[in-house]
Design a protein around this motif. Structure first.
Motif, mmCIF file in Angstrom:
data_model
loop_
_atom_site.group_PDB
_atom_site.id
_atom_site.type_symbol
_atom_site.label_atom_id
_atom_site.label_comp_id
_atom_site.label_asym_id
_atom_site.label_seq_id
_atom_site.Cartn_x
_atom_site.Cartn_y
_atom_site.Cartn_z
ATOM 1 N N ARG A 1 46.768 50.382 37.092
ATOM 2 C CA ARG A 1 46.423 49.110 36.426
ATOM 3 C C ARG A 1 44.915 48.862 36.424
ATOM 4 N N CYS A 2 44.158 49.623 37.222
ATOM 5 C CA CYS A 2 42.719 49.379 37.367
ATOM 6 C C CYS A 2 42.001 49.713 36.062
ATOM 7 N N ILE A 3 41.196 48.762 35.579
ATOM 8 C CA ILE A 3 40.437 48.990 34.346
ATOM 9 C C ILE A 3 38.973 49.313 34.646
ATOM 10 N N GLY A 4 38.670 49.466 35.931
ATOM 11 C CA GLY A 4 37.330 49.904 36.317
ATOM 12 C C GLY A 4 36.247 48.870 36.093
ATOM 13 N N CYS A 5 36.593 47.591 36.173
ATOM 14 C CA CYS A 5 35.598 46.544 35.890
ATOM 15 C C CYS A 5 34.552 46.432 36.996
ATOM 16 N N GLY A 6 34.891 46.867 38.203
ATOM 17 C CA GLY A 6 33.930 46.862 39.305
ATOM 18 C C GLY A 6 33.844 45.551 40.062
ATOM 19 N N ALA A 7 34.622 44.550 39.691
ATOM 20 C CA ALA A 7 34.530 43.251 40.361
ATOM 21 C C ALA A 7 34.813 43.368 41.859
ATOM 22 N N CYS A 8 35.776 44.183 42.220
ATOM 23 C CA CYS A 8 36.139 44.304 43.642
ATOM 24 C C CYS A 8 35.032 44.979 44.445
ATOM 25 N N PHE A 9 34.263 45.843 43.797
ATOM 26 C CA PHE A 9 33.167 46.513 44.497
ATOM 27 C C PHE A 9 32.153 45.477 44.981
ATOM 28 N N PHE B 1 41.355 40.702 37.781
ATOM 29 C CA PHE B 1 42.172 40.104 36.720
ATOM 30 C C PHE B 1 43.225 41.079 36.196
ATOM 31 N N ALA B 2 43.035 42.357 36.492
ATOM 32 C CA ALA B 2 44.011 43.359 36.042
ATOM 33 C C ALA B 2 45.225 43.420 36.973
ATOM 34 N N GLN B 3 45.173 42.645 38.047
ATOM 35 C CA GLN B 3 46.250 42.622 39.043
ATOM 36 C C GLN B 3 46.526 44.011 39.615
ATOM 37 N N ALA B 4 45.441 44.781 39.747
ATOM 38 C CA ALA B 4 45.562 46.094 40.372
ATOM 39 C C ALA B 4 45.524 45.992 41.892
ATOM 40 N N LEU B 5 45.063 44.850 42.394
ATOM 41 C CA LEU B 5 44.957 44.656 43.842
ATOM 42 C C LEU B 5 45.900 43.543 44.281
ATOM 43 N N VAL B 6 46.695 43.846 45.292
ATOM 44 C CA VAL B 6 47.654 42.857 45.807
ATOM 45 C C VAL B 6 47.494 42.806 47.314
HETATM 46 S S1 SF4 Z 1 38.665 44.399 40.273
HETATM 47 FE FE1 SF4 Z 1 40.666 45.327 39.768
HETATM 48 S S2 SF4 Z 1 40.393 46.227 37.725
HETATM 49 FE FE2 SF4 Z 1 38.333 45.812 38.549
HETATM 50 S S3 SF4 Z 1 37.701 47.749 39.514
HETATM 51 FE FE3 SF4 Z 1 38.657 46.475 41.102
HETATM 52 S S4 SF4 Z 1 40.824 47.111 41.122
HETATM 53 FE FE4 SF4 Z 1 39.939 47.852 39.188
#
Ligand code: SF4
Ligand code: SF4
Length: 311
Positions: free
Chosen positions: A65-73, A106-111
């Motif tokens: 589901r990760c779109i690679g937006c980088g927000a979590c980084f 926002f991609a709900q890749a992280l729970v």
């Molecule tokens: S915030 Fe979500 S979608 Fe964006 S890079 Fe991290 S895991 Fe992927």
């Protein structure tokens, strides 16, 4: 809002809960709400709830589901999310379970799984379906994980449910000191416990624990007259033979308060959860036992002279 789920408020007892599932029909009689406690002291390699094993909040990353937006980084104060060769890697050993990254995704890749909840918070959820419990003969079931690894919260929650007039049940592996089990019995209407294998060495190999205490606790529950359902998850290559099942059935037949013995087929449905947690899933290639196999095993178990159910 970022909330720190890693610490407990000492003012009110809190339990680390991974999920509250409404309209459960397989966790005891009637329609029930099942409260999943986080933390387990067995390590059955086929476990279909790997997110309940650790007694701490944990982050699941669903890479598909990760779109690679980088927000979590940016969001993680501990640098647990990194980019390596263009691939998002989660360094779980750095994670403190604060949930900040999940709130930015926002991609709900992280729970973030596991939240410290008060008895009142859980009870409010449970009481939403009171009308269904009353019409179906249902109630509340504590499951997990192993609910009795959080004994004070389990007792407090069951007591509160009892005070509301709800039927109460608990699912336990019973690999615990008897006192932990005895403490919940005054507020528990039904105990469901697994007996996976009678052979201690094979039990140790399959679950990571010896079964002596489990069997002793089953005998004590039976002797105490506690309504009891004994269950065996049927796992290919582990315990899917008539010999294994009839041995467990013969053991169960000796328990005076046994309601019935139940066989549950293994389902390989947890692969994405293991992947999201970065855990090895050793049961990935196992198949669900066919219906005919389950029927044959149930028939074998009935030779012990007890009621046997299966799915
Ligand atoms: S915030 Fe979500 S979608 Fe964006 S890079 Fe991290 S895991 Fe992927
Ligand atoms: S949950 Fe873990 S990975 Fe996410 S921000 Fe908090 S410490 Fe970092």
């Amino acid at each position: 809002m970022t909330h720190d789920t890693h610490t407990q408020d000492t003012a009110a007892p809190r339990g680390l809960i991974s999920d509250i599932q409404r309209f459960s029909i397989h966790d005891g009689p009637g329609i029930r709400t099942t409260v999943f406690f986080k933390g387990c002291n067995l390590r059955c390699f086929w476990c279909h709830n790997p997110e309940t094993l650790a007694l701490r909040p944990e982050l699941q990353l669903y890479l598909d589901r990760c779109i690679g937006c980088g927000a979590c980084f940016q969001a993680c104060p501990h640098g647990a999310h990194v980019l390596e060769d263009g691939v998002h890697r989660f360094l779980c050993e750095r994670c403190q379970g604060c949930g900040a990254c999940a709130e930015t995704c926002f991609a709900q890749a992280l729970v973030l799984v596991g939240e410290w909840k008060t008895v009142d918070e859980v009870l409010t959820e449970v009481l939403r379906d009171r009308a269904f419990y009353e019409t179906s003969g249902g109630g509340v079931t504590l499951s997990g994980g192993e609910p009795l690894l959080q004994p004070e919260f389990a007792v407090a929650l069951l007591t509160a449910c009892r005070e509301e007039g709800l039927h109460t049940a608990i699912e336990t592996a019973a690999q615990l000191p008897w006192e932990r089990i005895a403490a919940v019995l005054p507020v528990t209407d039904l105990v469901m416990m697994d007996v996976k294998l009678l052979d201690p060495e094979r039990h140790q190999a399959a679950t990571g624990a010896d079964n002596a205490r489990i069997l002793a606790n089953a005998r004590r529950l039976g002797a105490a007259g506690v309504p009891l359902i004994v269950r065996t998850p049927i796992v290919p290559g582990v315990n899917d033979t008539a010999e294994d099942v009839t041995a467990i059935a013969a053991f169960a037949a000796e328990l005076p308060s046994l309601l019935y013995y139940e066989l549950l087929p293994f389902h390989p449905m947890a692969a994405s959860k293991y992947d999201s947690l970065g855990m090895d899933y050793r049961a990935r290639d196992l198949k669900t036992p066919p219906k005919e196999r389950m029927e044959a095993l149930a028939a074998a178990a009935r030779t012990a002279g007890i009621t046997v159910q299966h799915r």
